[in-house]
Scaffold this active site. Sequence first.
Site, PDB file in Angstrom:
ATOM      1  N   LYS A 140       0.840  -1.194   0.000  1.00 46.12           N
ATOM      2  CA  LYS A 140       0.000   0.000   0.000  1.00 46.12           C
ATOM      3  C   LYS A 140       0.877   1.246   0.000  1.00 46.12           C
ATOM      4  CE  LYS A 140      -1.765  -1.622   3.708  1.00 46.12           C
ATOM      5  NZ  LYS A 140      -2.543  -1.905   4.939  1.00 46.12           N
ATOM      6  N   THR A 152      -8.332   8.760   8.765  1.00 48.84           N
ATOM      7  CA  THR A 152      -7.900   7.537   8.085  1.00 48.84           C
ATOM      8  C   THR A 152      -7.633   6.400   9.078  1.00 48.84           C
ATOM      9  OG1 THR A 152      -5.609   8.335   8.119  1.00 48.84           O
ATOM     10  CG2 THR A 152      -6.903   8.774   6.122  1.00 48.84           C
ATOM     11  N   GLY A 185      -7.834   3.125  10.903  1.00 51.89           N
ATOM     12  CA  GLY A 185      -8.385   1.812  10.582  1.00 51.89           C
ATOM     13  C   GLY A 185      -8.453   1.476   9.115  1.00 51.89           C
ATOM     14  N   THR A 186      -7.813   2.290   8.257  1.00 58.09           N
ATOM     15  CA  THR A 186      -7.886   2.007   6.818  1.00 58.09           C
ATOM     16  C   THR A 186      -7.237   0.670   6.462  1.00 58.09           C
ATOM     17  OG1 THR A 186      -5.917   3.385   6.525  1.00 58.09           O
ATOM     18  CG2 THR A 186      -8.042   4.397   6.042  1.00 58.09           C
ATOM     19  N   GLY A 187      -6.093   0.365   7.093  1.00 55.45           N
ATOM     20  CA  GLY A 187      -5.428  -0.901   6.793  1.00 55.45           C
ATOM     21  C   GLY A 187      -6.252  -2.093   7.223  1.00 55.45           C
ATOM     22  N   CYS A 188      -6.817  -2.021   8.418  1.00 53.23           N
ATOM     23  CA  CYS A 188      -7.688  -3.095   8.916  1.00 53.23           C
ATOM     24  C   CYS A 188      -8.878  -3.303   7.978  1.00 53.23           C
ATOM     25  CB  CYS A 188      -8.214  -2.753  10.308  1.00 53.23           C
ATOM     26  SG  CYS A 188      -6.965  -2.415  11.549  1.00 53.23           S
TER      27      CYS A 188
END
Length: 279
Positions: A174, A208, A210-213
Site C-alpha cells: 500500500k 484515516t 483503521g484504513t489498513g484493517c
Amino acid sequence: MIPVSLTIAGSDSGGGAGIQADLKTFQELGTFGTSVLTAITAQNTLGVHAVQPIESDIVAAQLDAVLSDFTVGAAKTGMLLSADIIKAIAETLRSYPSFPLVIDPVMIAKGGASLLEQSAVEALKEYLLPNAAVLTPNIPEAEVLTGLPIHTLTDMERAANQLLQMGTQAIVVKGGHRKETEFAEDLFISNTGVRFLLRTKRIETKDTHGTGCTFAAAITAELAKGKPVSEAVMIAKYFIQAAIEDGLSLGNGHGPTNHAAFRLRGHDLSRGVELIEKQ
C-alpha cells in the site's frame, strides 16, 4: 448459506480499527463475521492509551472454538502483538482444513504506539507468511519485513518480490505513505505473475484511522465469498476509497472511516479507482 469470515486481531475501543472495523466490513460485504481477540486496547481517535494482550492459550482456545464449529471461508490477522500469540495461531490453524488467510502486518498505530513486539516480526515471517493468500503491508511495514528502503514505485516492486519469496501467494504494497505523489498507489503482485497498480486520488483528510484493517477485512470478505484474489483486492480498494471519501468527522484526532459508504453508493465500481495493468 451465508459465507463466514474470521478476524484474528485486537480490539479498538474507539471502533475505527481492529476487531470492530473488521466485523463492520464483513457485515457490509455480506458475510457473517467471527472473531478471535488477541489484545484489548484503550484507544480513541487521539491514540492508543493502554494495551493488554490476551494470553496465547486463550487466543488458541478462541480460534479452536470458531474453527471447530463454523466453516470459515477466509480469515485475516491484524494486531498480533507477540511471538507467543503468533505461534499459537499457526499451531491451531494446522489442525484444520486450510482457507485463504489475509495478513495485515499491523506494527504501529496512527499515533505511533507499537502494536507488534520486535521479537514477533521474525515469528510472523516464519510461522504465518508462508501460509498467506495475501499480505497487505503499508510502506513502513514492508520496510521492516524486508529491510529495504522504499521511496519509489520501483522500490515497492522490489520489496513485493522479496516478500513473495517468503512464501506468501500475493502481495499488496500500500502506497499511501508516499506523500510526494498526488495519488495513492497500491501495487499488487502474485506468485502467478499477475501484476497491477490501483491508483486513487489522494484525499486530504486526517480521518484515516483503521484504513489498513478495513482494506484487509474487505479482501477477506470477498475471498470468503469465493472471489479470486485479484478481484477481491480490487473490490476492497473501491470499498476503502469510498469509506475515506465519505468520512464521518468523528473524534478529535485521526477519525474512523465510513464503513457504510460503499453500500450506500450502491457498490459502485465505476468511480475513484484507476486500474493500471503492468506485465
